[in-house]
Design a protein around this motif. Sequence first.
Motif, PDB file in Angstrom:
ATOM      1  N   MET A   1       0.846  -1.184   0.000  1.00  0.00           N
ATOM      2  CA  MET A   1       0.000   0.000   0.000  1.00  0.00           C
ATOM      3  C   MET A   1       0.893   1.250   0.000  1.00  0.00           C
ATOM      4  N   THR A   2       0.544   2.200  -0.805  1.00  0.00           N
ATOM      5  CA  THR A   2       1.322   3.431  -0.890  1.00  0.00           C
ATOM      6  C   THR A   2       0.820   4.437   0.144  1.00  0.00           C
ATOM      7  N   ALA A   3       1.698   5.318   0.556  1.00  0.00           N
ATOM      8  CA  ALA A   3       1.311   6.357   1.509  1.00  0.00           C
ATOM      9  C   ALA A   3       0.312   7.298   0.843  1.00  0.00           C
ATOM     10  N   ARG A   4      -0.636   7.738   1.624  1.00  0.00           N
ATOM     11  CA  ARG A   4      -1.659   8.647   1.105  1.00  0.00           C
ATOM     12  C   ARG A   4      -1.436  10.035   1.673  1.00  0.00           C
ATOM     13  N   GLU A   5      -1.869  11.005   0.914  1.00  0.00           N
ATOM     14  CA  GLU A   5      -1.815  12.387   1.372  1.00  0.00           C
ATOM     15  C   GLU A   5      -2.796  12.549   2.532  1.00  0.00           C
ATOM     16  N   PRO A   6      -2.423  13.272   3.563  1.00  0.00           N
ATOM     17  CA  PRO A   6      -3.355  13.481   4.679  1.00  0.00           C
ATOM     18  C   PRO A   6      -4.507  14.396   4.272  1.00  0.00           C
ATOM     19  N   PHE A   7      -5.553  14.348   5.067  1.00  0.00           N
ATOM     20  CA  PHE A   7      -6.644  15.303   4.932  1.00  0.00           C
ATOM     21  C   PHE A   7      -6.079  16.676   5.281  1.00  0.00           C
ATOM     22  N   ARG A   8      -6.387  17.663   4.472  1.00  0.00           N
ATOM     23  CA  ARG A   8      -5.912  19.022   4.718  1.00  0.00           C
ATOM     24  C   ARG A   8      -7.041  20.018   4.450  1.00  0.00           C
ATOM     25  N   ILE A   9      -7.111  20.993   5.327  1.00  0.00           N
ATOM     26  CA  ILE A   9      -8.034  22.098   5.100  1.00  0.00           C
ATOM     27  C   ILE A   9      -7.473  23.327   5.808  1.00  0.00           C
ATOM     28  N   SER A  10      -7.612  24.479   5.181  1.00  0.00           N
ATOM     29  CA  SER A  10      -7.146  25.735   5.756  1.00  0.00           C
ATOM     30  C   SER A  10      -8.294  26.727   5.806  1.00  0.00           C
ATOM     31  N   HIS A  11      -8.154  27.678   6.702  1.00  0.00           N
ATOM     32  CA  HIS A  11      -9.199  28.679   6.886  1.00  0.00           C
ATOM     33  C   HIS A  11      -8.564  29.965   7.409  1.00  0.00           C
ATOM     34  N   VAL A  12      -9.047  31.087   6.940  1.00  0.00           N
ATOM     35  CA  VAL A  12      -8.602  32.383   7.456  1.00  0.00           C
ATOM     36  C   VAL A  12      -9.694  32.911   8.381  1.00  0.00           C
ATOM     37  N   ALA A  13      -9.320  33.091   9.643  1.00  0.00           N
ATOM     38  CA  ALA A  13     -10.244  33.639  10.635  1.00  0.00           C
ATOM     39  C   ALA A  13      -9.980  35.133  10.767  1.00  0.00           C
ATOM     40  N   ASN A  14     -11.031  35.908  10.782  1.00  0.00           N
ATOM     41  CA  ASN A  14     -10.911  37.366  10.880  1.00  0.00           C
ATOM     42  C   ASN A  14     -10.831  37.807  12.335  1.00  0.00           C
ATOM     43  N   ALA A  15      -9.764  37.353  12.994  1.00  0.00           N
ATOM     44  CA  ALA A  15      -9.513  37.723  14.388  1.00  0.00           C
ATOM     45  C   ALA A  15      -8.031  37.510  14.670  1.00  0.00           C
ATOM     46  N   PRO A  16      -7.499  38.263  15.612  1.00  0.00           N
ATOM     47  CA  PRO A  16      -6.091  38.078  15.966  1.00  0.00           C
ATOM     48  C   PRO A  16      -5.850  36.698  16.572  1.00  0.00           C
ATOM     49  N   ILE A  17      -4.605  36.278  16.534  1.00  0.00           N
ATOM     50  CA  ILE A  17      -4.258  34.924  16.936  1.00  0.00           C
ATOM     51  C   ILE A  17      -4.647  34.603  18.383  1.00  0.00           C
ATOM     52  N   GLY A  18      -4.530  35.553  19.298  1.00  0.00           N
ATOM     53  CA  GLY A  18      -4.898  35.288  20.690  1.00  0.00           C
ATOM     54  C   GLY A  18      -6.370  34.967  20.855  1.00  0.00           C
ATOM     55  N   VAL A  19      -7.215  35.650  20.105  1.00  0.00           N
ATOM     56  CA  VAL A  19      -8.657  35.410  20.158  1.00  0.00           C
ATOM     57  C   VAL A  19      -8.981  34.045  19.548  1.00  0.00           C
ATOM     58  N   VAL A  20      -8.359  33.744  18.417  1.00  0.00           N
ATOM     59  CA  VAL A  20      -8.587  32.453  17.755  1.00  0.00           C
ATOM     60  C   VAL A  20      -8.068  31.316  18.642  1.00  0.00           C
ATOM     61  N   TRP A  21      -6.895  31.504  19.225  1.00  0.00           N
ATOM     62  CA  TRP A  21      -6.325  30.481  20.112  1.00  0.00           C
ATOM     63  C   TRP A  21      -7.275  30.172  21.271  1.00  0.00           C
ATOM     64  N   ASN A  22      -7.818  31.209  21.882  1.00  0.00           N
ATOM     65  CA  ASN A  22      -8.750  31.001  22.992  1.00  0.00           C
ATOM     66  C   ASN A  22      -9.992  30.246  22.543  1.00  0.00           C
ATOM     67  N   ALA A  23     -10.465  30.517  21.339  1.00  0.00           N
ATOM     68  CA  ALA A  23     -11.639  29.804  20.831  1.00  0.00           C
ATOM     69  C   ALA A  23     -11.370  28.305  20.729  1.00  0.00           C
ATOM     70  N   TRP A  24     -10.133  27.937  20.436  1.00  0.00           N
ATOM     71  CA  TRP A  24      -9.758  26.520  20.307  1.00  0.00           C
ATOM     72  C   TRP A  24      -9.355  25.878  21.627  1.00  0.00           C
ATOM     73  N   THR A  25      -9.067  26.678  22.649  1.00  0.00           N
ATOM     74  CA  THR A  25      -8.474  26.099  23.861  1.00  0.00           C
ATOM     75  C   THR A  25      -9.241  26.353  25.147  1.00  0.00           C
ATOM     76  N   LYS A  26     -10.231  27.201  25.145  1.00  0.00           N
ATOM     77  CA  LYS A  26     -10.996  27.492  26.358  1.00  0.00           C
ATOM     78  C   LYS A  26     -12.331  26.750  26.318  1.00  0.00           C
ATOM     79  N   GLU A  27     -12.624  26.024  27.392  1.00  0.00           N
ATOM     80  CA  GLU A  27     -13.819  25.182  27.439  1.00  0.00           C
ATOM     81  C   GLU A  27     -15.094  25.938  27.100  1.00  0.00           C
ATOM     82  N   ASP A  28     -15.293  27.100  27.731  1.00  0.00           N
ATOM     83  CA  ASP A  28     -16.526  27.841  27.498  1.00  0.00           C
ATOM     84  C   ASP A  28     -16.627  28.352  26.066  1.00  0.00           C
ATOM     85  N   GLU A  29     -15.500  28.579  25.422  1.00  0.00           N
ATOM     86  CA  GLU A  29     -15.527  29.051  24.039  1.00  0.00           C
ATOM     87  C   GLU A  29     -15.735  27.903  23.055  1.00  0.00           C
TER      88      GLU A  29
END
Length: 168
Positions: A1-29
């Motif tokens: 079996m040959t290696a397969r390309e991984p699933f990939r997806i990108s997105h531009v969020a209209n917010a600074p990195i600290g706000v986006v990071w919190n959305a991904w890492t804070k339970e309430d968010e």
Amino acid sequence: MTAREPFRISHVANAPIGVVWNAWTKEDELAKWWGPTGLVMKVAKANVVPGGKFHYLMTNEPDAAEQFEMWGAFDYLEVDQHQRIVFVNYFSNAEGEKTRHFMNPEWPLEVQSTLTFVEDGDQTLIHLEGGPINAQPHEEDLYYENLESMRIGFSGTFAQLDDYLATR
């Protein structure tokens, strides 16, 4: 079996990195935007640190004709603030133990993903890449046959993230 390309997806969020990071890492968010479009999210636990877990319940709308519950979890392997998160995602039971997909038991039990975040002014580029781990060949086949469906699903999830970020 040959290696397969991984699933990939990108997105531009209209917010600074600290706000986006919190959305991904804070339970309430996370509870306010994560998951497929049209499902109701309840977070049981979110401890976004290496060795930590994000455990969640997804249900359909309360007035739906047929009710269902679908548990899932992330086990965090690496968390590098504002840069990268590596996790293993799987379906689970209410206790957070790995289980097979309730609608398709042939789905891979574990999928490892890497999220990267790149700041660009007031925007943040989010890149997700991943694929099945410890999977049987037929499970990998099923995963790779469903890449387009996953892209559609993640596009909906990113749209929910955008809606959430717009309220911040």
